[in-house]
Write a protein that holds these residues in place. Structure first.
Motif, PDB file in Angstrom:
ATOM      1  N   ASP A  66       5.303  -7.874  43.890  1.00  0.00           N
ATOM      2  CA  ASP A  66       4.142  -8.353  43.132  1.00  0.00           C
ATOM      3  C   ASP A  66       4.505  -8.586  41.661  1.00  0.00           C
ATOM      4  OD1 ASP A  66       1.513  -9.222  43.225  1.00  0.00           O
ATOM      5  OD2 ASP A  66       0.677  -7.281  42.688  1.00  0.00           O
ATOM      6  N   ASN A  67       5.659  -9.235  41.462  1.00  0.00           N
ATOM      7  CA  ASN A  67       6.174  -9.601  40.137  1.00  0.00           C
ATOM      8  C   ASN A  67       6.605  -8.410  39.278  1.00  0.00           C
ATOM      9  OD1 ASN A  67       5.736 -12.446  40.499  1.00  0.00           O
ATOM     10  ND2 ASN A  67       3.550 -12.097  40.117  1.00  0.00           N
ATOM     11  N   GLU A  68       6.767  -7.252  39.898  1.00  0.00           N
ATOM     12  CA  GLU A  68       7.224  -6.066  39.160  1.00  0.00           C
ATOM     13  C   GLU A  68       8.585  -5.634  39.694  1.00  0.00           C
ATOM     14  OE1 GLU A  68       5.625  -1.653  37.753  1.00  0.00           O
ATOM     15  OE2 GLU A  68       4.549  -2.747  39.317  1.00  0.00           O
ATOM     16  N   LEU A  69       9.572  -5.533  38.798  1.00  0.00           N
ATOM     17  CA  LEU A  69      10.905  -5.077  39.184  1.00  0.00           C
ATOM     18  C   LEU A  69      10.866  -3.569  39.399  1.00  0.00           C
ATOM     19  CD1 LEU A  69      13.913  -5.899  39.582  1.00  0.00           C
ATOM     20  CD2 LEU A  69      14.250  -5.335  37.163  1.00  0.00           C
ATOM     21  N   ILE A  70      10.916  -3.145  40.662  1.00  0.00           N
ATOM     22  CA  ILE A  70      10.743  -1.717  40.963  1.00  0.00           C
ATOM     23  C   ILE A  70      12.056  -0.994  41.211  1.00  0.00           C
ATOM     24  CG2 ILE A  70       8.470  -2.178  41.961  1.00  0.00           C
ATOM     25  CD1 ILE A  70       9.879  -1.448  44.711  1.00  0.00           C
ATOM     26  N   SER A  71      13.151  -1.738  41.339  1.00  0.00           N
ATOM     27  CA  SER A  71      14.414  -1.116  41.723  1.00  0.00           C
ATOM     28  C   SER A  71      14.964  -0.167  40.672  1.00  0.00           C
ATOM     29  CB  SER A  71      15.452  -2.187  42.064  1.00  0.00           C
ATOM     30  OG  SER A  71      15.412  -3.272  41.167  1.00  0.00           O
ATOM     31  N   LYS A  72      14.510  -0.295  39.406  1.00  0.00           N
ATOM     32  CA  LYS A  72      15.008   0.578  38.338  1.00  0.00           C
ATOM     33  C   LYS A  72      13.898   1.396  37.676  1.00  0.00           C
ATOM     34  CE  LYS A  72      19.180  -1.097  38.776  1.00  0.00           C
ATOM     35  NZ  LYS A  72      20.273  -0.281  39.381  1.00  0.00           N
ATOM     36  N   LEU A  73      12.739   1.464  38.304  1.00  0.00           N
ATOM     37  CA  LEU A  73      11.614   2.161  37.681  1.00  0.00           C
ATOM     38  C   LEU A  73      11.886   3.665  37.542  1.00  0.00           C
ATOM     39  CD1 LEU A  73       8.397   0.681  39.384  1.00  0.00           C
ATOM     40  CD2 LEU A  73       9.152   0.345  37.019  1.00  0.00           C
ATOM     41  N   PRO A  74      11.608   4.265  36.381  1.00  0.00           N
ATOM     42  CA  PRO A  74      11.630   5.733  36.274  1.00  0.00           C
ATOM     43  C   PRO A  74      10.602   6.336  37.236  1.00  0.00           C
ATOM     44  CG  PRO A  74      11.475   4.694  34.109  1.00  0.00           C
ATOM     45  CD  PRO A  74      11.243   3.617  35.116  1.00  0.00           C
ATOM     46  N   ASP A  75      10.794   7.595  37.587  1.00  0.00           N
ATOM     47  CA  ASP A  75       9.948   8.231  38.606  1.00  0.00           C
ATOM     48  C   ASP A  75       8.461   8.150  38.273  1.00  0.00           C
ATOM     49  OD1 ASP A  75      12.164   8.818  40.076  1.00  0.00           O
ATOM     50  OD2 ASP A  75      12.317  10.910  39.416  1.00  0.00           O
ATOM     51  N   MET A  76       8.116   8.381  36.996  1.00  0.00           N
ATOM     52  CA  MET A  76       6.707   8.358  36.615  1.00  0.00           C
ATOM     53  C   MET A  76       6.100   6.970  36.847  1.00  0.00           C
ATOM     54  SD  MET A  76       4.940   9.299  32.940  1.00  0.00           S
ATOM     55  CE  MET A  76       5.673  10.946  32.982  1.00  0.00           C
ATOM     56  N   HIS A  77       6.845   5.938  36.501  1.00  0.00           N
ATOM     57  CA  HIS A  77       6.358   4.574  36.690  1.00  0.00           C
ATOM     58  C   HIS A  77       6.349   4.190  38.169  1.00  0.00           C
ATOM     59  CE1 HIS A  77       6.106   3.656  32.409  1.00  0.00           C
ATOM     60  NE2 HIS A  77       7.262   4.276  32.264  1.00  0.00           N
ATOM     61  N   ALA A  78       7.302   4.742  38.931  1.00  0.00           N
ATOM     62  CA  ALA A  78       7.322   4.485  40.367  1.00  0.00           C
ATOM     63  C   ALA A  78       6.083   5.089  41.029  1.00  0.00           C
ATOM     64  CB  ALA A  78       8.592   5.058  40.991  1.00  0.00           C
ATOM     65  N   SER A  79       5.663   6.257  40.568  1.00  0.00           N
ATOM     66  CA  SER A  79       4.445   6.878  41.104  1.00  0.00           C
ATOM     67  C   SER A  79       3.222   6.023  40.795  1.00  0.00           C
ATOM     68  CB  SER A  79       4.262   8.280  40.517  1.00  0.00           C
ATOM     69  OG  SER A  79       5.295   9.140  40.923  1.00  0.00           O
ATOM     70  N   ALA A  80       3.177   5.481  39.588  1.00  0.00           N
ATOM     71  CA  ALA A  80       2.062   4.617  39.197  1.00  0.00           C
ATOM     72  C   ALA A  80       2.063   3.333  40.027  1.00  0.00           C
ATOM     73  CB  ALA A  80       2.151   4.294  37.712  1.00  0.00           C
ATOM     74  N   TYR A  81       3.244   2.800  40.299  1.00  0.00           N
ATOM     75  CA  TYR A  81       3.370   1.609  41.147  1.00  0.00           C
ATOM     76  C   TYR A  81       2.809   1.876  42.540  1.00  0.00           C
ATOM     77  CZ  TYR A  81       6.066  -0.880  44.763  1.00  0.00           C
ATOM     78  OH  TYR A  81       6.453  -1.523  45.915  1.00  0.00           O
ATOM     79  N   ARG A  82       3.177   3.021  43.124  1.00  0.00           N
ATOM     80  CA  ARG A  82       2.674   3.350  44.468  1.00  0.00           C
ATOM     81  C   ARG A  82       1.158   3.528  44.450  1.00  0.00           C
ATOM     82  NH1 ARG A  82       7.452   6.206  44.529  1.00  0.00           N
ATOM     83  NH2 ARG A  82       6.461   8.159  43.895  1.00  0.00           N
ATOM     84  N   ALA A  83       0.651   4.202  43.417  1.00  0.00           N
ATOM     85  CA  ALA A  83      -0.789   4.457  43.330  1.00  0.00           C
ATOM     86  C   ALA A  83      -1.583   3.165  43.211  1.00  0.00           C
ATOM     87  CB  ALA A  83      -1.089   5.370  42.138  1.00  0.00           C
ATOM     88  N   LYS A  84      -0.966   2.140  42.649  1.00  0.00           N
ATOM     89  CA  LYS A  84      -1.659   0.870  42.431  1.00  0.00           C
ATOM     90  C   LYS A  84      -1.468  -0.118  43.577  1.00  0.00           C
ATOM     91  CE  LYS A  84       0.306  -2.109  39.720  1.00  0.00           C
ATOM     92  NZ  LYS A  84       0.871  -2.804  38.535  1.00  0.00           N
ATOM     93  N   THR A  85      -0.263  -0.133  44.175  1.00  0.00           N
ATOM     94  CA  THR A  85       0.125  -1.258  45.023  1.00  0.00           C
ATOM     95  C   THR A  85       0.392  -0.905  46.479  1.00  0.00           C
ATOM     96  OG1 THR A  85       1.131  -2.296  43.073  1.00  0.00           O
ATOM     97  CG2 THR A  85       1.802  -3.154  45.208  1.00  0.00           C
ATOM     98  N   VAL A  86       0.876   0.312  46.767  1.00  0.00           N
ATOM     99  CA  VAL A  86       1.455   0.610  48.084  1.00  0.00           C
ATOM    100  C   VAL A  86       0.688   1.695  48.827  1.00  0.00           C
ATOM    101  CG1 VAL A  86       3.568   1.251  49.301  1.00  0.00           C
ATOM    102  CG2 VAL A  86       3.726   0.064  47.113  1.00  0.00           C
ATOM    103  N   GLY A  87       0.496   1.466  50.126  1.00  0.00           N
ATOM    104  CA  GLY A  87       0.017   2.503  51.029  1.00  0.00           C
ATOM    105  C   GLY A  87       1.085   2.755  52.082  1.00  0.00           C
ATOM    106  N   VAL A  88       1.496   4.011  52.251  1.00  0.00           N
ATOM    107  CA  VAL A  88       2.577   4.337  53.187  1.00  0.00           C
ATOM    108  C   VAL A  88       2.027   5.157  54.354  1.00  0.00           C
ATOM    109  CG1 VAL A  88       4.861   5.361  53.473  1.00  0.00           C
ATOM    110  CG2 VAL A  88       4.211   4.379  51.266  1.00  0.00           C
ATOM    111  N   ILE A  89       2.368   4.743  55.577  1.00  0.00           N
ATOM    112  CA  ILE A  89       1.994   5.478  56.786  1.00  0.00           C
ATOM    113  C   ILE A  89       3.279   6.032  57.388  1.00  0.00           C
ATOM    114  CG2 ILE A  89       0.915   5.327  59.067  1.00  0.00           C
ATOM    115  CD1 ILE A  89      -0.682   2.912  57.958  1.00  0.00           C
ATOM    116  N   PHE A  90       3.392   7.356  57.391  1.00  0.00           N
ATOM    117  CA  PHE A  90       4.627   8.013  57.804  1.00  0.00           C
ATOM    118  C   PHE A  90       4.616   8.347  59.300  1.00  0.00           C
ATOM    119  CE2 PHE A  90       3.951   9.124  53.335  1.00  0.00           C
ATOM    120  CZ  PHE A  90       5.178   8.809  52.774  1.00  0.00           C
TER     121      PHE A  90
END
Length: 232
Positions: A66-90
């Motif tokens: 979604d136009n966001e480079l996530i491959s180098k995101l710090p952990d805090m920003h990665a958490s924010a990315y998941r909270a905004k964009t991703v739903g994971v079913i394990f």
């Protein structure tokens, strides 16, 4: 929506035990597509899902969601990315067994900034979509396997993510509950969600709403097929 370019993932880098879980992965997923990652255990499909979710980082290469480079995101920003964009079913649900269905589904919204009225509204909507609203007050430990899966689906949907990632979602379900799960995925596809499923379950073969099947083997993409539901 998702652009993956020349991605490698190496574990134990720089040691004699170094292992390439992913090698030169290139993949493009359009917004609203349903994609199946197919392959046996150890083929790399779950590792790829983990990178797309921002739960892990590639050793090299780029992943844009979604136009966001996530491959180098710090952990805090990665958490924010998941909270905004991703739903994971394990595969193993990862639910809090001592809590109720409603409490489990509500949990991702606790730090969302929404007031309690909005949180309850979003929780009820999500439980309804996942066909688990009738069990809202039941403790998770008392649920059947299929009910636990639907609770996990509701939790993944509660923050209204654009992207749904499913890791071997039917591995612990019987055929009847697996088919119910596929029905819910079909409904989510019809809502415009982008969906990626990692699975070796033959029930996902030839589904009408799947746009692309990506075959993986030993960390490589070996073949990409347009699904029955492809518009191409």
């Amino acid at each position: 929506m998702i652009e993956i370019k020349d991605v490698y993932k190496t574990y134990n880098e720089g040691t004699p035990e170094a292992f390439d879980a992913l090698k030169a992965i290139d993949l493009h997923v359009n917004k609203g597509e349903s994609v199946v990652l197919s392959g046996v255990s150890g083929s790399g499909k779950s590792t790829l899902l983990s990178l797309i979710a921002g739960l892990d980082k590639p050793s090299s290469g780029k992943i844009t969601v979604d136009n966001e480079l996530i491959s180098k995101l710090p952990d805090m920003h990665a958490s924010a990315y998941r909270a905004k964009t991703v739903g994971v079913i394990f595969q193993h649900f990862n639910l809090l067994e001592a809590l109720s269905v409603e409490e489990n589904v509500m949990a991702p919204l606790i730090h969302s900034g929404y007031d309690l009225v909005k949180i309850r509204e979003m929780t009820e909507k999500s439980m309804s979509l996942a066909s688990i609203l009738h069990k809202k007050n039941a403790e998770v430990k008392a649920l059947s396997g299929g009910e636990k899966q639907r609770c996990a689906i509701a939790r993944a949907l509660v923050h209204e993510p654009k992207l749904i990632l499913c890791d071997e979602p039917t591995a612990n379900l019987d055929r009847a509950n697996s088919l119910k799960f596929i029905e819910i995925l079909h409904a989510l596809h019809d809502m415009g969600k982008t969906i990626i499923v990692a699975t070796h379950d033959p029930l996902f073969e030839g589904l009408s709403f799947v746009n692309k099947v990506v075959h993986m083997e030993d960390g490589n993409i070996v073949n990409k097929e347009q699904g029955v539901g492809s518009s191409e």
